[in-house]
Design a protein around this motif. Structure first.
Motif, mmCIF file in Angstrom:
data_model
loop_
_atom_site.group_PDB
_atom_site.id
_atom_site.type_symbol
_atom_site.label_atom_id
_atom_site.label_comp_id
_atom_site.label_asym_id
_atom_site.label_seq_id
_atom_site.Cartn_x
_atom_site.Cartn_y
_atom_site.Cartn_z
ATOM 1 N N GLY A 200 -3.021 -15.502 -12.128
ATOM 2 C CA GLY A 200 -2.492 -16.481 -13.058
ATOM 3 C C GLY A 200 -3.282 -16.611 -14.342
ATOM 4 O O GLY A 200 -2.856 -17.310 -15.257
ATOM 5 N N LEU A 201 -4.425 -15.941 -14.454
ATOM 6 C CA LEU A 201 -5.237 -15.963 -15.661
ATOM 7 C C LEU A 201 -5.603 -14.539 -16.056
ATOM 8 O O LEU A 201 -5.623 -13.636 -15.211
ATOM 9 C CB LEU A 201 -6.523 -16.779 -15.440
ATOM 10 N N ASP A 202 -5.919 -14.352 -17.313
ATOM 11 C CA ASP A 202 -6.294 -13.027 -17.799
ATOM 12 C C ASP A 202 -7.500 -12.508 -17.044
ATOM 13 O O ASP A 202 -8.556 -13.144 -17.013
ATOM 14 C CB ASP A 202 -6.626 -13.089 -19.293
ATOM 15 N N GLY A 203 -7.354 -11.356 -16.421
ATOM 16 C CA GLY A 203 -8.459 -10.702 -15.735
ATOM 17 C C GLY A 203 -8.803 -11.258 -14.372
ATOM 18 O O GLY A 203 -9.719 -10.737 -13.721
ATOM 19 N N HIS B 188 -6.933 -21.990 -10.198
ATOM 20 C CA HIS B 188 -7.318 -21.735 -11.590
ATOM 21 C C HIS B 188 -6.723 -22.774 -12.535
ATOM 22 O O HIS B 188 -7.332 -23.121 -13.540
ATOM 23 C CB HIS B 188 -6.910 -20.315 -12.013
ATOM 24 N N HIS B 189 -5.541 -23.289 -12.216
ATOM 25 C CA HIS B 189 -4.974 -24.359 -13.026
ATOM 26 C C HIS B 189 -5.824 -25.624 -12.922
ATOM 27 O O HIS B 189 -6.048 -26.326 -13.925
ATOM 28 C CB HIS B 189 -3.536 -24.671 -12.575
ATOM 29 N N ARG B 190 -6.321 -25.911 -11.740
ATOM 30 C CA ARG B 190 -7.138 -27.111 -11.555
ATOM 31 C C ARG B 190 -8.466 -26.995 -12.303
ATOM 32 O O ARG B 190 -8.964 -27.983 -12.857
ATOM 33 C CB ARG B 190 -7.382 -27.347 -10.065
ATOM 34 N N LEU B 191 -9.054 -25.801 -12.305
ATOM 35 C CA LEU B 191 -10.287 -25.615 -13.054
ATOM 36 C C LEU B 191 -10.052 -25.802 -14.545
ATOM 37 O O LEU B 191 -10.883 -26.376 -15.258
ATOM 38 C CB LEU B 191 -10.861 -24.223 -12.781
ATOM 39 N N VAL C 38 -12.346 -18.078 -15.059
ATOM 40 C CA VAL C 38 -12.299 -16.758 -14.426
ATOM 41 C C VAL C 38 -13.666 -16.382 -13.859
ATOM 42 O O VAL C 38 -13.773 -15.895 -12.725
ATOM 43 C CB VAL C 38 -11.816 -15.707 -15.441
ATOM 44 N N LEU C 39 -14.728 -16.636 -14.618
ATOM 45 C CA LEU C 39 -16.072 -16.282 -14.161
ATOM 46 C C LEU C 39 -16.487 -17.108 -12.954
ATOM 47 O O LEU C 39 -17.186 -16.609 -12.059
ATOM 48 C CB LEU C 39 -17.073 -16.456 -15.302
#
Length: 402
Positions: free
Chosen positions: A168-171, A305-308, A319-320
Motif C-alpha cells: 500500500g506504500l511505495d517500496g 501503514h495507513h495507521r502509521l 516504510v522504514l
C-alpha cells in the motif's frame, strides 16, 4: 555462493532494465487508474511493474538451470519439476494480476487464480510432503495426497494475500518481501552446513532470485514511485515467498539435525517470523472488515501503514519502520539457528519491539503536546475587574517567554 550471487545479480539487472519499457506499456494501455480515496499517492501512477519482476524471474530460472551446483539441485527431483512448477504457477498468477491491474477483476476470481497457482505447484511435485514436528508432538508426520494438496494451496493463498494486502506504500511490499527472502536464504545456507539434500539448495535458489527481483524493482518503486508493482507483482513475489517457505519447512527431518536449543521448531517458526508483519495486517484486515459486515476483500484505509501515516509519520519513515519490524523478527529467528545464541534473545527481542512501538508513538505524543500548548496560548486573557491590568503585571507578562 558465487552461483547464488550471480542469480541475484541477473534477476536484479533484468528487472531493473525492464521497468522503463513496462512503464511505457502500462501508460499506453491505460493501466494507470485515477487516484482513489484510500490511496496514499496523489498522482496517477502506472501499475504492471510485476511484469518486469516476472522477466527477472524468467532470467534467473534460465541461468539457474545451466549452473552446475544450483542447476543440479533444482533438477534433482526432490522438489518435483521445480522450473516447470515455478513457470506454470507464476505464469498463472501474472495473468490474473495483469487482468486485475488493467481491467479489474472480481475478488473471487482472483482467489480462484491463486488456488489454481497452488494447484499447479502440487501438480508438478512442489508440495509439502511432511511436517517436521518435534518428538513430543509425535515426530515428523507424513501427509497424504489430499492433505498435502490442501496445505500447500492454503499456504500459497495466505502468503499471496498477505503480501497483496501490505502493498500500500511505495517500496513497502518489495522491501518487506526482500527482507523476508534474505532471512530465509540465510537460514537455508546455515542449514545446508549441517544437512545435505537438494531441497534446501532449491530454497536458497528461489529466495536469492526473489531478492534480486525486489532489489531491481525498488529503485523505481521507492518513494516517490515511478511505477507500482500492482497485483501482478504483489501476487508474484507472494507466490515465490510461499514456495520457498514450503520447501524449507520440510527440508529437515525431526531427527536429522540438532540446532541450538530449537532443533525442529525452527522450520515451522521461521515462516511465521518472516511473515509476521503481512500476516498481522491480513488478520486485522479480515477481522475489521467482517466485523463491519463487509467482505474480507473489501478495500479500506485501515492497514498498518495507513495507521502509521495517521499517527504522523512521513511516507518514507513509515516504510522504514515496517522494514525494521520485518528485519527484527525474521533475523531473530535466523540467529536462533546458529550455535551459541542464548534464550535471553527472546526477551531482548520483546524489548526491542517495545522500543519500536515507542518510536512509532512519538509523533502522536508530540502532536498532542503541541496541540495543548496551542490551546493554552490561544486562551483569552481576562483583565481584572475595574480596568486594565496593572503596569507591573504588564511588564512581567511581556518579559515572559512562555
Amino acid at each position: 555462493m558465487r552461483e547464488y550471487l550471480l542469480l541475484a545479480l541477473v534477476a536484479a539487472a533484468v528487472t531493473y532494465l525492464l521497468v522503463p519499457p513496462v512503464r511505457a506499456f502500462a501508460l499506453r494501455i491505460g493501466a494507470a487508474p485515477e487516484v482513489r480515496d484510500r490511496d496514499v499517492h496523489t498522482v496517477p501512477t502506472p501499475r504492471l511493474g510485476g511484469l518486469a519482476m516476472f522477466g527477472g524471474l524468467l532470467a534467473g530460472l534460465l541461468v539457474a538451470n545451466h549452473l552446475p551446483y544450483v542447476g543440479g539441485a533444482i533438477n534433482s527431483g526432490q522438489t518435483g519439476q521445480t522450473v516447470l512448477a515455478l513457470l506454470a504457477a507464476s505464469g498463472m498468477i501474472v495473468v490474473v494480476g495483469f487482468l486485475d491491474d488493467w481491467l479489474g477483476m472480481n475478488p473471487l476470481m482472483k482467489l480462484g487464480g491463486q488456488i489454481a497457482a497452488g494447484g499447479l505447484l502440487v501438480y508438478f511435485g512442489m508440495y509439502l510432503p511432511f511436517l517436521p514436528l518435534p518428538q513430543f508432538m509425535g515426530g515428523s508426520t507424513g501427509l497424504d495426497s489430499n492433505l498435502r494438496t490442501v496445505l500447500t494451496i492454503m499456504i500459497v493463498v495466505i502468503v499471496v494475500n498477505a503480501v497483496n494486502f501490505v502493498d500500500g506504500l511505495d517500496g513497502l511490499a518489495a522491501g518487506i518481501v526482500g527482507i523476508a527472502a534474505m532471512a530465509t536464504f540465510a537460514y537455508s545456507i546455515a542449514l545446508s552446513q549441517t544437512t545435505s539434500g537438494s531441497r534446501i539448495n532449491t530454497t536458497a535458489a528461489i529466495t536469492v532470485i526473489l531478492i534480486g527481483m525486489c532489489l531491481g524493482f525498488l529503485p523505481h518503486n521507492f518513494h516517490p514511485a515511478k511505477i507500482f508493482m500492482g497485483d501482478t507483482g504483489a501476487m508474484l513475489i507472494g507466490l515465490l515467498l510461499a514456495t520457498s517457505l514450503i520447501t524449507i519447512t520440510s527440508s529437515v527431518d525431526s531427527g536429522a539435525v540438532e540446532m541450538n536449543r530449537f532443533p525442529v521448531m525452527l522450520p515451522l517458526v521461521l515462516p511465521i517470523a518472516v511473515m509476521v508483519l503481512p500476516l498481522t495486517d491480513l488478520i486485522l484486515a479480515v477481522v475489521r472488515r467482517t466485523s463491519a459486515g463487509l467482505s474480507p476483500f473489501a478495500p479500506d484505509r485501515g492497514h498498518l501503514h495507513h495507521r502509521l501515516l495517521d499517527i504522523g509519520h512521513s511516507h518514507r519513515r513509515t516504510v522504514l519502520i515496517m522494514y525494521a519490524w520485518t528485519f527484527l523478527f525474521a533475523f531473530t529467528m535466523v540467529a536462533l539457528s546458529i550455535n551459541g545464541v542464548p534464550l535471553i534473545l527472546f526477551p531482548l527481542t520483546i524489548l526491542l519491539a517495545v522500543g519500536v512501538l515507542i518510536i512509532m508513538a512519538l509523533p502522536r505524543w508530540r502532536s498532542r503536546r503541541y496541540a495543548a500548548r496551542g490551546r493554552h496560548a490561544a486562551r483569552p486573557q481576562v483583565p481584572p475587574q475595574g480596568g486594565a491590568p496593572e503596569p507591573s503585571r504588564q511588564r512581567a507578562d511581556a518579559g515572559s517567554t512562555r
